[in-house]
Design an enzyme around this catalytic site. Structure first.
Site, mmCIF file in Angstrom:
data_model
loop_
_atom_site.group_PDB
_atom_site.id
_atom_site.type_symbol
_atom_site.label_atom_id
_atom_site.label_comp_id
_atom_site.label_asym_id
_atom_site.label_seq_id
_atom_site.Cartn_x
_atom_site.Cartn_y
_atom_site.Cartn_z
ATOM 1 N N LYS A 122 62.051 25.850 62.995
ATOM 2 C CA LYS A 122 61.801 27.233 63.415
ATOM 3 C C LYS A 122 62.110 27.372 64.904
ATOM 4 O O LYS A 122 62.106 26.377 65.637
ATOM 5 C CB LYS A 122 60.322 27.580 63.169
ATOM 6 C CG LYS A 122 59.966 27.800 61.714
ATOM 7 C CD LYS A 122 58.536 28.283 61.566
ATOM 8 C CE LYS A 122 58.129 28.433 60.116
ATOM 9 N NZ LYS A 122 58.803 29.530 59.407
ATOM 10 N N ARG A 179 57.397 27.075 48.670
ATOM 11 C CA ARG A 179 57.743 27.218 47.252
ATOM 12 C C ARG A 179 57.927 25.850 46.590
ATOM 13 O O ARG A 179 57.702 25.706 45.400
ATOM 14 C CB ARG A 179 58.985 28.108 47.098
ATOM 15 C CG ARG A 179 60.221 27.580 47.771
ATOM 16 C CD ARG A 179 61.310 28.648 47.897
ATOM 17 N NE ARG A 179 61.049 29.567 48.983
ATOM 18 C CZ ARG A 179 61.822 30.619 49.281
ATOM 19 N NH1 ARG A 179 62.889 30.891 48.547
ATOM 20 N NH2 ARG A 179 61.530 31.406 50.287
ATOM 21 N N LYS A 228 48.913 27.668 48.626
ATOM 22 C CA LYS A 228 49.797 26.959 49.566
ATOM 23 C C LYS A 228 48.952 26.568 50.780
ATOM 24 O O LYS A 228 48.431 27.428 51.485
ATOM 25 C CB LYS A 228 50.950 27.874 49.994
ATOM 26 C CG LYS A 228 51.775 27.346 51.174
ATOM 27 C CD LYS A 228 52.952 28.279 51.530
ATOM 28 C CE LYS A 228 53.666 27.813 52.802
ATOM 29 N NZ LYS A 228 54.784 28.675 53.218
HETATM 30 N N1 BES Z 1 55.492 29.922 56.248
HETATM 31 C C1 BES Z 1 56.713 30.612 56.252
HETATM 32 C C2 BES Z 1 56.569 32.112 55.991
HETATM 33 C C3 BES Z 1 55.789 32.894 57.033
HETATM 34 C C4 BES Z 1 56.466 33.591 58.006
HETATM 35 C C5 BES Z 1 54.421 32.959 56.972
HETATM 36 C C6 BES Z 1 55.748 34.318 58.937
HETATM 37 C C7 BES Z 1 53.706 33.703 57.903
HETATM 38 C C8 BES Z 1 54.384 34.386 58.893
HETATM 39 C C9 BES Z 1 57.644 30.054 55.178
HETATM 40 O O1 BES Z 1 57.489 28.716 54.889
HETATM 41 C C10 BES Z 1 59.036 30.238 55.660
HETATM 42 O O2 BES Z 1 59.359 29.698 56.675
HETATM 43 N N2 BES Z 1 59.826 31.009 54.931
HETATM 44 C C11 BES Z 1 61.167 31.278 55.267
HETATM 45 C C12 BES Z 1 61.967 31.244 54.000
HETATM 46 C C13 BES Z 1 63.458 31.252 54.208
HETATM 47 C C14 BES Z 1 63.907 29.971 54.890
HETATM 48 C C15 BES Z 1 64.124 31.403 52.876
HETATM 49 C C16 BES Z 1 61.238 32.635 55.937
HETATM 50 O O3 BES Z 1 60.477 33.521 55.585
HETATM 51 O O4 BES Z 1 62.046 32.806 56.845
HETATM 52 ZN ZN ZN Z 2 55.567 27.939 55.234
HETATM 53 ZN ZN ZN Z 3 58.581 27.440 56.186
#
Ligand code: BES
Ligand code: ZN
Ligand code: ZN
Length: 478
Positions: A252, A326, A240
């Site tokens: 975010k 994903r 990724k």
């Molecule tokens: N890149 C983030 C995950 C992440 C979080 C990486 C903190 C490193 C540090 C990922 O794309 C994401 O935002 N995931 C979400 C998924 C959710 C919306 C189902 C998450 O983890 O909140």
């Molecule tokens: Zn991400």
């Molecule tokens: Zn994300």
């Protein structure tokens, strides 16, 4: 830093200071014992002390092997760097024990790393010469030199990846990643194919394409291949490479967005591994596939409620544009399995879920897959390389969380329960039947990046996944 081995007696080697590892005070001269006792020199915490009258630098270590030894040399070099000196020497034998070159060098190179590119005041005495006397070693000189060269190859790739991850998104976007891949390819005789968005659209890679739609930077699909003569098998690594993850329209929070330059950690690790195979004379054919994309907002952004069709025909209801990794990986996994036949192992690396940090912390890689044997094999590679992994179990009940009312699956489950595992199970939809037991999903969300230094990792990117994977590949021969 320049590290070299010398057959000369330690006393005949010219150097500013000598490094001495202290495990047992009794092994030292009486006067030194007295001195270290006086300053309450701690034998357990990689404590350091510089005796300027003798030009001897002491570092403690309760054990003289594996992670302890790496942490010992990391502590030593970090503190030596604060002194105004240019050269260090030490004997490979310490406390009557021959130390391992790879552990020493890993501690030195990883411990000394600092990302100073964006600091205006540069550290002036950067170049340090380190000489290790191997005069009393029981090992063959050639073997020692080879170990040194291999360890330098691995650790310099780790440091390269750390710097890629640490580079801000304004200076590092999908085309930068593609350019790095091209350079890595030309330095290592790898094949390098780069595809832009036109290819993604033409080839039905709509999940990946849509994530990058609102960015001013074109998404890049990177495919590096290392092809030795008569390979012993085929390994596919998928990463990724979100050069920035703002969350997209499911934006975010301000605090949650900070550090999301780390979201290219998986793709960067894949580049780092590809950069090391030639130096290690790897006997396997290895493919590195990276989805380099920037997840942004704007009038052209993909939206929650959109339904996207991935390369394998599966439809995905977007319920959260922040679950973008994903989507990118779904198409990259399909691409990998469509383009490469007879795969022996397929691993994906991704900073995929915040839930992985909640479950395992900031140091441990979440590891998922269908084969217990394969997970155990990776656990062994992690143990021997010094990386930390935790196995997160799939089960028969969780996949229903991915059900969608309108499409085949959702990209984000209604509940936060088992968030890392449901993300892994989402990816499972894009792993072909014949590859199920060959696949591992490695969630490096915590391990790839930390702003609190830990062990021999300084502020920022860590290079998570590289050492463990190279160890896994090395041990396949046996
Ligand atoms: N890149 C983030 C995950 C992440 C979080 C990486 C903190 C490193 C540090 C990922 O794309 C994401 O935002 N995931 C979400 C998924 C959710 C919306 C189902 C998450 O983890 O909140
Ligand atoms: Zn991400
Ligand atoms: Zn994300």
């Amino acid at each position: 830093m320049n590290i070299k081995l010398s057959k000369k007696d330690l006393h005949t080697i010219d150097s500013d200071i000598e490094l001495v590892v202290v495990k047992d005070l009794k092994k030292l001269e009486k006067s030194t014992q007295k001195l270290l006792k006086k300053i309450s020199f701690d034998l357990k915490s990689f404590d350091t002390y510089f005796d300027a009258s003798k030009n001897i630098f002491y570092v403690s270590s309760a054990k003289l092997k594996k992670e302890d030894l790496k942490l010992c040399f990391s502590s030593a070099i970090r503190n030596i760097k604060k002194l105004n000196i240019k050269s260090v020497k030490f004997d490979l034998i310490q406390n009557d024990k021959e130390l391992k070159i790879d552990e020493i060098v890993e501690g030195l190179v990883l411990g000394a790393y600092e990302f100073t590119k964006y600091k205006s005041a540069k550290n002036k005495n950067k170049k340090m010469n380190i000489t290790i006397s191997t005069k009393n070693s029981k090992k063959n000189e050639e073997v020692l030199e080879k170990t040194l060269a291999n360890t330098l190859a691995i650790t310099s790739s780790v440091n390269m990846v750390r710097s890629i991850i640490n580079t801000p998104p304004e200076d590092y976007f999908p085309a930068t990643m593609a350019n790095d891949a091209k350079n890595i390819a030309s330095q290592n005789n790898l094949q390098c194919i780069i595809h832009g968005e036109e290819y993604l659209i033409k080839n039905g890679m709509n999940a990946m394409f849509n994530v990058g739609r609102a960015s001013r930077h074109e998404s890049q699909l990177i495919h590096l291949s290392y092809k030795p003569k008569e390979p012993k098998g085929k390994i596919v690594l998928v990463g990724k490479g979100l050069t920035y993850d703002s969350g997209g329209l499911s934006l975010k929070s301000g605090a949650g967005m900070v550090s999301m330059k780390c979201d290219k950690g998986g793709g960067s690790a894949v580049l780092g591994i590809m950069n090391t195979l030639k130096a290690l004379s790897c006997e396997y054919e290895v493919h590195g596939i990276v989805g380099a994309v920037e997840n942004m907002i704007g009038g052209d952004a993909y939206k929650p409620d959109d339904v996207l069709k991935a390369k394998n025909g599966k439809t995905i209801e977007v319920r959260n544009t922040d679950a973008e990794g994903r989507l990118v990986l779904a198409d990259c996994l399909c691409y990998a399995q469509d383009e490469i036949s007879d795969i022996d192992y397929i691993f994906d690396y991704a900073t995929l879920t915040g839930a992985c940090i909640v479950a395992l912390g900031n140091e441990t890689i979440g590891t998922m897959g269908h084969s217990d044997k394969l997970k155990q094999k990776m656990q062994k590679a992690a143990d021997s390389s010094g990386e930390l992994i935790g196995i997160l179990p799939f089960n028969r009940y969780l996949p229903k969380q991915l059900k969608s009312g309108i499409a085949d699956i959702v990209n984000s489950t209604p509940s936060r329960a088992a968030g890392s595992i449901t993300a892994g199970l989402f990816l499972d939809n894009f792993v072909k039947k014949e590859n199920k037991k060959k696949w591992l999903h490695l969630d490096i969300a915590g391990a790839a990046y930390s702003e609190s230094p830990w062990g021999y990792h300084s502020f920022g990117g860590t290079g998570a996944g590289i050492r463990m994977t190279l160890d896994f590949i090395k041990n396949l021969k046996k």
